[in-house]
Scaffold this active site. Structure first.
Site, PDB file in Angstrom:
ATOM      1  CG  HIS A 116      -1.839   1.117   1.159  1.00 37.73           C
ATOM      2  ND1 HIS A 116      -3.053   1.223   0.363  1.00 37.73           N
ATOM      3  CD2 HIS A 116      -1.832   2.196   2.154  1.00 37.73           C
ATOM      4  CE1 HIS A 116      -3.662   2.474   0.709  1.00 37.73           C
ATOM      5  NE2 HIS A 116      -2.817   3.033   1.663  1.00 37.73           N
ATOM      6  CG  ASP A 152      -5.740  -0.110   2.291  1.00 42.71           C
ATOM      7  OD1 ASP A 152      -5.304  -1.118   1.467  1.00 42.71           O
ATOM      8  OD2 ASP A 152      -6.163   0.717   1.567  1.00 42.71           O
TER       9      ASP A 152
HETATM   10  C1  GAR Z   1       1.236   0.698  -6.224  1.00 45.61           C
HETATM   11  O1  GAR Z   1       1.817   1.783  -6.063  1.00 45.61           O
HETATM   12  C2  GAR Z   1       0.550   0.089  -4.952  1.00 45.61           C
HETATM   13  O2  GAR Z   1       1.035   0.431  -4.040  1.00 45.61           O
HETATM   14  C3  GAR Z   1      -0.973   0.721  -5.113  1.00 45.61           C
HETATM   15  O3  GAR Z   1      -1.211   0.574  -6.661  1.00 45.61           O
HETATM   16  C4  GAR Z   1       0.060   0.691  -7.355  1.00 45.61           C
HETATM   17  C5  GAR Z   1       0.093  -0.284  -8.387  1.00 45.61           C
HETATM   18  O4  GAR Z   1       1.362  -0.043  -9.444  1.00 45.61           O
HETATM   19  N1  GAR Z   1      -1.729  -0.129  -4.379  1.00 45.61           N
HETATM   20  C6  GAR Z   1      -2.795   0.374  -3.750  1.00 45.61           C
HETATM   21  O5  GAR Z   1      -2.948   1.549  -3.817  1.00 45.61           O
HETATM   22  C7  GAR Z   1      -3.575  -0.701  -2.983  1.00 45.61           C
HETATM   23  N2  GAR Z   1      -4.408  -0.198  -2.170  1.00 45.61           N
HETATM   24  P1  GAR Z   1       1.647  -1.243 -10.168  1.00 45.61           P
HETATM   25  O6  GAR Z   1       0.679  -1.837 -10.891  1.00 45.61           O
HETATM   26  O7  GAR Z   1       2.676  -0.543 -10.957  1.00 45.61           O
HETATM   27  O8  GAR Z   1       2.592  -2.093  -9.451  1.00 45.61           O
END
Ligand code: GAR
Length: 225
Positions: A116, A152
């Protein structure tokens, strides 16, 4: 490169919704030091770029978009039906942008990791970088936690601090946080695969000891297992 015997690799499935940069970091780390038998990447969006990354790595992919008439319970039942035959010992949520039902979380209890983009318990939910900037934070970061039914809110294993710099926009800060995610998440996945970290009695255990508070890493610090 360290090469592990196939039967010593931990069966795992990755769930994504978008870009898949954390997936890529996990794929790259698993090439350097194989600890996972990655059995599938499942996306909640059909056009997620992460699916192309998985295909390029030779990992089976599935897209499971929700239809408008589907309840959360129905979606999660279909998701579980895809996952169960693969018998994963670990489910890695890597930007999977759906809330999971309590039933699904219970089914995979202790096997669900998530990353997260905030220093939980600060800023659960969406738009974390903008909210951190609006609150005047001087540091922000990312957290890896076991998933429980509280969104979360599951026990945090480790988090990494990221500085907020003058002139930051949500995009700039978000990019800096993601760079840090790409180091932290593979390290926790590796620790889980090697049995160093686990969830028992709703608390995190690290090397056989209860973890009283999350491991907190500085911007440049690596996790020592
Ligand atoms: C990441 O930054 C992750 O922390 C966030 O989505 C992004 C996905 O990036 N997750 C959340 O917000 C979950 N609550 P990615 O597809 O490039 O890995």
């Amino acid at each position: 490169m360290h090469v592990a015997a196939a039967d010593s690799l931990l069966p795992a499935v990755v769930l994504i919704s978008g870009e898949g940069s954390n997936l890529q970091a996990i794929l790259d780390a698993n090439l350097r030091e194989p600890v996972l038998d990655l059995r599938a990447v499942i996306s909640s969006r059909v056009n997620a770029h992460g699916l192309a990354r998985a295909r390029a790595a030779g990992i089976p992919v599935h897209a499971l978009p929700a239809t408008p008439d589907m309840t959360r319970t129905q979606y999660d039942a279909e998701l579980a039906a895809l996952i169960v035959p693969l018998q994963p010992a670990l489910l890695i949520l890597a930007g999977f942008m759906r809330i999971l039902s309590a039933e699904f979380v219970a089914q995979f209890h202790g096997r669900l990791l998530n990353i997260h983009p905030s220093l939980l318990p600060k800023y659960p939910g969406l738009d974390t970088h903008r909210r951190a900037l609006n609150a005047g934070e001087t540091e922000h970061g990312c957290s890896v936690h076991f998933v429980t039914a509280a969104v979360d809110g599951g026990p945090v294993i480790a988090q990494a601090r990221v500085p907020v710099l003058p002139g930051d926009s949500p995009q700039k800060l978000g990019a800096r946080v993601q760079t840090r995610e790409h180091r932290l998440y593979p390290q926790i996945v590796n620790a889980f695969a090697r049995g160093r970290v686990k969830l028992e009695n709703d608390r995190v255990w690290w090397n056989g000891q209860p973890l009283l508070k999350p491991r907190v890493l500085a911007w440049n610090e690596d996790l020592i297992t």
